[in-house]
Design an enzyme around this catalytic site. Structure first.
Site, PDB file in Angstrom:
ATOM      1  N   VAL A  46       0.833  -1.206   0.000  1.00  0.00           N
ATOM      2  CA  VAL A  46       0.000   0.000   0.000  1.00  0.00           C
ATOM      3  C   VAL A  46       0.868   1.256   0.000  1.00  0.00           C
ATOM      4  CG1 VAL A  46      -1.853   1.260   1.183  1.00  0.00           C
ATOM      5  CG2 VAL A  46      -1.880  -1.238   1.146  1.00  0.00           C
ATOM      6  N   CYS A  47       1.958   1.231   0.750  1.00  0.00           N
ATOM      7  CA  CYS A  47       2.857   2.393   0.785  1.00  0.00           C
ATOM      8  C   CYS A  47       3.495   2.626  -0.580  1.00  0.00           C
ATOM      9  CB  CYS A  47       3.926   2.209   1.849  1.00  0.00           C
ATOM     10  SG  CYS A  47       3.264   2.131   3.530  1.00  0.00           S
TER      11      CYS A  47
END
Length: 157
Positions: A46-47
């Site tokens: 996600v990052c």
């Protein structure tokens, strides 16, 4: 927690921008508004998606004179490798000691994983006067910010 209308906490920290240099918030504000995008950790799905989305939309921020910086607890060396592998064209601030994360009050733990003191996914827009004009914080690390909303806030900063 730092909210809209608050003065942003001043800080200095290493920034990974291909090299490793010193980032000073007050000095950076001379160039116009800033977007600080806090993320839990480099090389996580996600990052990585979040930072790549900022990369892909960077022109929206540049067009209004705003600079984007990611912020995480990763070392500046890790962040430079993360930048290189993802062709990120903006600096990533290393908050290894959690000073910035604590000042913005966006610290979280992943107890089940034994990982403590990382940044909550959060975004702050700071105008040239050092005032926070936009803040978004989530307790769910799987949620990404509304990028259009962030771009609009940067344009209005």
């Amino acid at each position: 927690m730092v909210n809209t209308g608050d003065d942003a906490p001043d800080f200095s920290a290493p920034v990974a921008n291909g090299d490793i240099e010193e980032f000073d918030l007050e000095a950076e504000l001379d160039d116009g508004p800033l977007v600080l995008a806090f993320f839990p950790g480099a090389f996580t799905s996600v990052c990585t998606n979040e930072m790549c989305t900022f990369r892909d939309n960077l022109s929206q921020f540049e067009d209004v004179g705003a600079d984007v910086f990611g912020v995480s607890r990763d070392t500046p060396f890790t962040l430079n490798e993360f930048r290189a592998q993802n062709d990120l064209n903006f600096g990533l601030i290393s908050d290894l000691n959690r000073d910035i994360i604590e000042a913005f009050d966006v610290e979280m733990d992943f107890d089940a994983l034994g990982v403590y003191g990382v940044a909550k996914r959060s975004v702050f827009v700071i105008n040239a006067d050092g005032e926070v004009t936009y803040s978004w914080v989530t307790d769910d690390p799987g949620v990404e910010p509304n990028y259009e909303e962030v771009a609009q806030a940067a344009a209005e900063a």
